[in-house]
Design a protein around this motif. Sequence first.
Motif, PDB file in Angstrom:
ATOM      1  N   VAL A   1       0.848  -1.186   0.000  1.00  0.00           N
ATOM      2  CA  VAL A   1       0.000   0.000   0.000  1.00  0.00           C
ATOM      3  C   VAL A   1       0.890   1.245   0.000  1.00  0.00           C
ATOM      4  O   VAL A   1       1.664   1.452   0.932  1.00  0.00           O
ATOM      5  N   PRO A   2       0.805   2.060  -1.054  1.00  0.00           N
ATOM      6  CA  PRO A   2       1.528   3.333  -1.053  1.00  0.00           C
ATOM      7  C   PRO A   2       0.856   4.289  -0.070  1.00  0.00           C
ATOM      8  O   PRO A   2      -0.362   4.474  -0.130  1.00  0.00           O
ATOM      9  N   LEU A   3       1.647   4.851   0.819  1.00  0.00           N
ATOM     10  CA  LEU A   3       1.111   5.727   1.861  1.00  0.00           C
ATOM     11  C   LEU A   3       1.858   7.045   1.887  1.00  0.00           C
ATOM     12  O   LEU A   3       3.036   7.113   1.531  1.00  0.00           O
ATOM     13  N   GLU A   4       1.172   8.066   2.346  1.00  0.00           N
ATOM     14  CA  GLU A   4       1.800   9.344   2.656  1.00  0.00           C
ATOM     15  C   GLU A   4       1.575   9.594   4.129  1.00  0.00           C
ATOM     16  O   GLU A   4       0.467   9.366   4.629  1.00  0.00           O
ATOM     17  N   ALA A   5       2.622  10.034   4.811  1.00  0.00           N
ATOM     18  CA  ALA A   5       2.520  10.283   6.251  1.00  0.00           C
ATOM     19  C   ALA A   5       3.049  11.672   6.570  1.00  0.00           C
ATOM     20  O   ALA A   5       4.017  12.142   5.953  1.00  0.00           O
ATOM     21  N   ARG A   6       2.398  12.295   7.523  1.00  0.00           N
ATOM     22  CA  ARG A   6       2.845  13.607   8.000  1.00  0.00           C
ATOM     23  C   ARG A   6       2.629  13.649   9.507  1.00  0.00           C
ATOM     24  O   ARG A   6       1.581  13.255  10.001  1.00  0.00           O
ATOM     25  N   LEU A   7       3.628  14.135  10.212  1.00  0.00           N
ATOM     26  CA  LEU A   7       3.555  14.307  11.658  1.00  0.00           C
ATOM     27  C   LEU A   7       3.026  15.702  11.937  1.00  0.00           C
ATOM     28  O   LEU A   7       3.609  16.696  11.496  1.00  0.00           O
ATOM     29  N   VAL A   8       1.887  15.777  12.632  1.00  0.00           N
ATOM     30  CA  VAL A   8       1.278  17.048  12.995  1.00  0.00           C
ATOM     31  C   VAL A   8       1.124  17.036  14.511  1.00  0.00           C
ATOM     32  O   VAL A   8       0.316  16.285  15.048  1.00  0.00           O
ATOM     33  N   ASP A   9       1.917  17.877  15.181  1.00  0.00           N
ATOM     34  CA  ASP A   9       1.981  17.859  16.644  1.00  0.00           C
ATOM     35  C   ASP A   9       2.334  16.446  17.102  1.00  0.00           C
ATOM     36  O   ASP A   9       3.373  15.941  16.744  1.00  0.00           O
ATOM     37  N   ARG A  10       1.466  15.770  17.842  1.00  0.00           N
ATOM     38  CA  ARG A  10       1.754  14.409  18.318  1.00  0.00           C
ATOM     39  C   ARG A  10       0.957  13.352  17.542  1.00  0.00           C
ATOM     40  O   ARG A  10       0.815  12.232  17.988  1.00  0.00           O
ATOM     41  N   THR A  11       0.430  13.753  16.385  1.00  0.00           N
ATOM     42  CA  THR A  11      -0.390  12.848  15.589  1.00  0.00           C
ATOM     43  C   THR A  11       0.277  12.567  14.247  1.00  0.00           C
ATOM     44  O   THR A  11       0.708  13.505  13.564  1.00  0.00           O
ATOM     45  N   ILE A  12       0.369  11.300  13.890  1.00  0.00           N
ATOM     46  CA  ILE A  12       0.825  10.938  12.553  1.00  0.00           C
ATOM     47  C   ILE A  12      -0.424  10.715  11.708  1.00  0.00           C
ATOM     48  O   ILE A  12      -1.270   9.883  12.032  1.00  0.00           O
ATOM     49  N   VAL A  13      -0.519  11.490  10.640  1.00  0.00           N
ATOM     50  CA  VAL A  13      -1.631  11.383   9.701  1.00  0.00           C
ATOM     51  C   VAL A  13      -1.126  10.549   8.521  1.00  0.00           C
ATOM     52  O   VAL A  13      -0.148  10.907   7.879  1.00  0.00           O
ATOM     53  N   VAL A  14      -1.800   9.434   8.270  1.00  0.00           N
ATOM     54  CA  VAL A  14      -1.412   8.518   7.196  1.00  0.00           C
ATOM     55  C   VAL A  14      -2.589   8.402   6.234  1.00  0.00           C
ATOM     56  O   VAL A  14      -3.713   8.129   6.659  1.00  0.00           O
ATOM     57  N   VAL A  15      -2.331   8.648   4.944  1.00  0.00           N
ATOM     58  CA  VAL A  15      -3.359   8.472   3.922  1.00  0.00           C
ATOM     59  C   VAL A  15      -2.778   7.625   2.798  1.00  0.00           C
ATOM     60  O   VAL A  15      -1.582   7.655   2.536  1.00  0.00           O
ATOM     61  N   GLY A  16      -3.647   6.872   2.165  1.00  0.00           N
ATOM     62  CA  GLY A  16      -3.182   6.067   1.048  1.00  0.00           C
ATOM     63  C   GLY A  16      -4.334   5.405   0.334  1.00  0.00           C
ATOM     64  O   GLY A  16      -5.466   5.380   0.818  1.00  0.00           O
ATOM     65  N   SER A  17      -4.012   4.880  -0.843  1.00  0.00           N
ATOM     66  CA  SER A  17      -4.992   4.125  -1.601  1.00  0.00           C
ATOM     67  C   SER A  17      -4.265   3.138  -2.497  1.00  0.00           C
ATOM     68  O   SER A  17      -3.113   3.357  -2.873  1.00  0.00           O
ATOM     69  N   VAL A  18      -4.960   2.050  -2.782  1.00  0.00           N
ATOM     70  CA  VAL A  18      -4.395   1.017  -3.654  1.00  0.00           C
ATOM     71  C   VAL A  18      -5.542   0.307  -4.359  1.00  0.00           C
ATOM     72  O   VAL A  18      -6.600   0.078  -3.768  1.00  0.00           O
ATOM     73  N   GLU A  19      -5.338   0.010  -5.633  1.00  0.00           N
ATOM     74  CA  GLU A  19      -6.331  -0.747  -6.383  1.00  0.00           C
ATOM     75  C   GLU A  19      -6.096  -2.233  -6.201  1.00  0.00           C
ATOM     76  O   GLU A  19      -4.951  -2.675  -6.057  1.00  0.00           O
ATOM     77  N   PHE A  20      -7.190  -2.990  -6.230  1.00  0.00           N
ATOM     78  CA  PHE A  20      -7.095  -4.445  -6.172  1.00  0.00           C
ATOM     79  C   PHE A  20      -8.313  -5.048  -6.842  1.00  0.00           C
ATOM     80  O   PHE A  20      -9.347  -4.394  -6.982  1.00  0.00           O
ATOM     81  N   ALA A  21      -8.169  -6.287  -7.273  1.00  0.00           N
ATOM     82  CA  ALA A  21      -9.277  -6.983  -7.909  1.00  0.00           C
ATOM     83  C   ALA A  21     -10.139  -7.636  -6.847  1.00  0.00           C
ATOM     84  O   ALA A  21      -9.633  -8.351  -5.978  1.00  0.00           O
TER      85      ALA A  21
END
Length: 174
Positions: free
Chosen positions: A122-142
């Motif tokens: 799963v390709p993900l993007e992560a960003r640390l904001v204060d004490r929270t890690i925000v992770v977003v991502g998407s992946v295609e599958f059959a």
Amino acid sequence: DFEQATGTFVGFRVDEELAGGIGAVEAVGRTDDVTGSMEIDDAGVLVAAEFAVDLTTITTDRSQRDRAVQRALDTGANPTATFVLTGPVSPAGGLFEAAAAGVSVDAPGELTVAGVTRAITVPLEARLVDRTIVVVGSVEFALSDFGVTAPTAPVVVSVADTATLEVQLLLVKS
């Protein structure tokens, strides 16, 4: 260790063709009923992550579609989908430093849907904001890779076999 916080969701997108002159639409379903955690070692390497999703709580914009999704996923027998990290994720400089500026990483793991487990990255993007890690991502599958047959209904002409899994995880240090 980090645990999920409010704002977390997992969902899907799949293309449908509807009858009655409606045409092509994108069906979107989501749930915020996600539990799990991840572990980052002292060197900033993501060494463990495991998340579970209660598929019985997925909702879409149509109650008829909600029921069809539940049947297609066989949530009576398999109410939970899971993702388990199978290898470390180690961006240059460590996850905390990289996430402070925003980082893209690939998370190798095993995804279980409808009782079927498959390896997935799963390709993900992560960003640390204060004490929270925000992770977003998407992946295609059959869908067929997981033994899922696309739902049908009188108004549905066709449903694509390919779906997009979407995740947004807000993780706070415990």
